[in-house]
Each structure stands twice: as structure tokens, then as C-alpha cells.
Design a protein around this motif. Sequence first.
Motif, PDB file in Angstrom:
ATOM      1  N   ALA A  19       0.845  -1.036   0.157  1.00 44.61           N
ATOM      2  CA  ALA A  19       0.065   0.060   0.034  1.00 44.61           C
ATOM      3  C   ALA A  19       0.795   1.152   0.072  1.00 44.61           C
ATOM      4  N   HIS A  23      -7.605   2.944   2.607  1.00 45.99           N
ATOM      5  CA  HIS A  23      -8.107   1.431   2.778  1.00 45.99           C
ATOM      6  C   HIS A  23      -7.974   1.293   4.221  1.00 45.99           C
ATOM      7  N   VAL A  24      -7.081   1.977   4.950  1.00 48.10           N
ATOM      8  CA  VAL A  24      -6.940   1.618   6.557  1.00 48.10           C
ATOM      9  C   VAL A  24      -7.271   2.841   7.217  1.00 48.10           C
ATOM     10  N   ASP A  52      -3.059   4.942  -0.570  1.00 51.34           N
ATOM     11  CA  ASP A  52      -3.829   3.761  -0.253  1.00 51.34           C
ATOM     12  C   ASP A  52      -4.019   3.485   1.159  1.00 51.34           C
TER      13      ASP A  52
END
Lengths: 257, 275
Positions: A159, A167-168, A163
Motif C-alpha cells: 500500500a 483503505h486503512v 492507499d
Amino acid sequence: MNATTERLIQLALLVAVLGGWQLGVVLGVIDVFFFPAPVDIFNQVVAWVTNAGFYVHVTTTLTETVLGYLIGTGLGVAAGVWLGLSRSAARILDPFIKCLNAVPRVVLAPIFVLWLGLGLWSKVALAVTLVFFVTFFNAMQGVREVNPVVLANARLLGASRPDLLRHVYFPAAASWILSSLRTSVGFAVVGAIIGEYLGSSAGLGHLIAQAEGNFDAVGVFAGILVLAVFVLLIDSILDVAEKRLIKWRPNVAEKPA
Amino acid sequence: MALAIVKETTVQPRSASKPMVCVDAVTMSFGDFVAVENVDLTVADGEFLTIVGPTGCGKSTILNAVAGLLKPASGTVSIDGAPVRGVRNDIGYLFQQDALLPWKTALENVELGPLFKGMGAAERRERATTWLAKVGLKGFEDRYPHQLSGGQRKRVQMAQALISGPKVILMDEPFSALDIHTRHLMQNELLRLWQEERRAVVMITHDLEEAIALGDRVVVLAAGPRSRVIDSFPVALERPRDVAEIKLDQRFTDLYRNIWSSLRGEVEKSYERHD
């Protein structure tokens, strides 16, 4: 205890309180100047709701609330995520944030009226200052409490920084942010109402201020009742939104208490 | 480039293949605390290396250095000849803890690696579906991690770590949180997947039986702090293996006794230090 019994007890409580109140008024124990009869309050609400002019007030307050809410939340999330990720920025800005948060927001209302006039935006500004900090602290906490193992895993899977954000960090912060949205919607209403109360030409706060000016306790109580329903409605909309957005989380309500 | 000086006590069976992971004189420290000191390790391509050692001997630290999550205080780590600088994505890492993204379904979790590498949606979806089926989770694509059992989550993690075809697979006590039956199942599953496409594996465990049953070679680390490699045992048991059955083999028990005699002293030392 089963659900029906609980409902019945709730109903009994409501009837007891309102009935006792009404009875007190009828018997002359309660002074209607301070505590108007529930029936009168109810009638006042009905009179409002059936009057088209009333909805001008509702829309005004609703617009202020929604604008204050959206702007405050947007700024809060952005600032919270930024300071959650950048420890040094958080350390540098920490004393300033604490100072700003320590200022009772209500005293800012006159300043906003000076700056932005008696119209919509002074109320929005007040709502923003109230909403911002709630969302901000929650977003920051959410970003900081990202599970380090999950983070390391995502990095090892390749990632990039954007990213990771997408996504986190954002999903991890989302549950914190959403829970703060519930709290802050109340604050947005408070900001709008206080702004209106202190000086305005429309809105539910204006309605209450007018009633108060005429020593019309019925109007004040009716205004409070309308406000409570107003907040409950917004809250239930958020409830639906939260369930849709966070479907990955185990539903706590499903588990036995 | 300086080649790693490998201190091997015995000749390993797969010495012909090229070294995939080289840990050369690596020292890891946190402030004044030196976790591991002067560790040399080489893992050949296709070799399954297991590392055992007492609790707190810095096993995970070495693994994190190979993964690029931690920077060694001195010494170098290289993978396939290239020195490790920061996190790299040609390795697969299997964590001990739940490392799945809880807000993504099993399928979305598995396709993360390809997604981050920029693979198209249709292709990565197809590959992720295939991999989920490979780890025995066909039909569980749309479950969220909290809707899966511990063993199922481990399977998803395996698929997630292996889908991109990493050069090296690192495992940090991956099965220690599972119950014994699930653990055996997962160990066999892992061996099956690894057998299909042999990669270099570094697995850390405190379970000596697991280390022997799975590994080509077992390395013993000394008690920490200042832990180092004290022994290396080749495991000459034929593959494919069944982890439950192999434990009954005479050679297994002999090996166990040998390694344990080396490990026992360190475990005792570690207890003395921690009491």
C-alpha cells in the motif's frame, strides 16, 4: 422482562407524569404561569404545525443546522485525520487547540453576529465551532488507534500512502467519526438555536425567544417539544446512515446484554 | 557486493540452490536494549527455515528486519541479492495476530495485494476468487472477518499473503493462537500450498514440534537479550509430510531430542532472567 411489559411500563410512566402534571394544573396546585398545562402545550404545537408560517421557522433552523453540521464535520475530519497522522503538527498545535476548545462557544455568538450579521451565517458559524471539536477529536483518535498489525500488513501488501489513507486510516476512523456525528448533531442544533435566540428574525430559537418575551410559557414549552422531535428525527436518519456505512462491524445490539 | 558469511554446522540438503534471504551480521537494538546481536542466516530459494528460541529472544525482530519493517542497528539484510531498504512488497508476511482489514470482506482482503500493485478490477477479482477456493473458502467471499472463525481468518490471511507470488514468505508464529486441531489442519494446508510452488520460507515458532514437522532446517536462537544463532539442524524427513503422522517417526523423535537438548539450556536461562 419481556419487551411488551417494558413498553407498558414506559407508557404508564408517561401517563403518570403527564397526567399528574395535568391534574396538578386542574386542581390549582401547579401555577400555569410557570408550568402550563400539557394539554395547552399540545394544542399550541398543533396550532403551529397546522400553520404554513411555522415551516419557515423549521426550514430556517434546519438549514442552519445542516450547514453548520456539514461544514463543521468536514473541517473536523480533515483536521483530525491530518493531526492524527502528523505527530509533530499535533504537538505544535496542541496548546492552541486546547485554548480554542476551552472558550465557551456561546460567548462567540455576539462576535459572529458582529462579523456576519443577523442572518443565516452567524448561526452556521456558531454551529461549526461547536461541531468541529467533537468531530476533530474523534477523527484524530480514530486515526491514532489504527491497529498497528493491520497497518503493517497493508504496508507489506504494497500500500502506498494514499492507499493507506483510503483503505486503512479512513475506514478505521469511520466508526469513531460516525459515533461523533451522533453527538455533534445535537451540538449543531444547539449552535443554530442559540444563535437564533440571541438575535434573528426566523427559526425555532426565534420562536422560543418571542414566546419568552411575551411571558408565554406555553410557547416556550411547545418550542422545546418541537426541538426535541426535530433532533430525534435527525438522529434516526443518522442511525440508518450509520448502519449502511458500517456493515462490517459486529452488531453489538445483536448480542445478549 | 559482500556475500554473507554463513556459519553452517552441517551441510544442508538444498545447498545447490541460490541464497534467497541473506541476513549478514545483523544487530537489532531498541535504544540501549540489544535484542539480537550479530546474527547470520541464509535461506536458500525453496527452503523452509524454521527458527525456534525462548520467549523474548528477538525472533520477531529478525523477521521484521527481513520484511523491512525495522532497520538493523548494524549489518545488512538482502533478498534475492538486493539489500532491503524499507518495506518491500515481494514478500508475503503471515502475522500471529489478526491482520485482516476488518472493514473488507474476505474477497476484498485477498485482492488487496494485486489492488495496491495496480491490477485491473476484473483480473484481481478472478485471482482472489481462485485463491479463496484454494484455501478452502469457496462461498465465503462476502463474509467480513468477524463473521469467520479463527481458522478461516488464518486461511484468508494465507491467501492474502500468497496471492502475489512473493519471493519470500515470512511467518511469525502464525498458528499459535489456534486450537491444536485447527493448528494441525492449517499446518498441513500450509505445506500443501508451499509444495505446489516452493518459495523461501522463514517461520518463527516457539513450538519445536511444529518447527521440525514443517521445516527443512531448524535454527536455534539463544535466550535474549543479545540473542544470536547457536545451532542449526537439517531436517532430513521426506516430503510431502503429514504433520500429525510424522511426529510418530523415529527420526522425528531423535531430532526432537537433539534440538531440545540445545534449546533447553536457553529456555532455562530465559526463565532465570525474566523471574
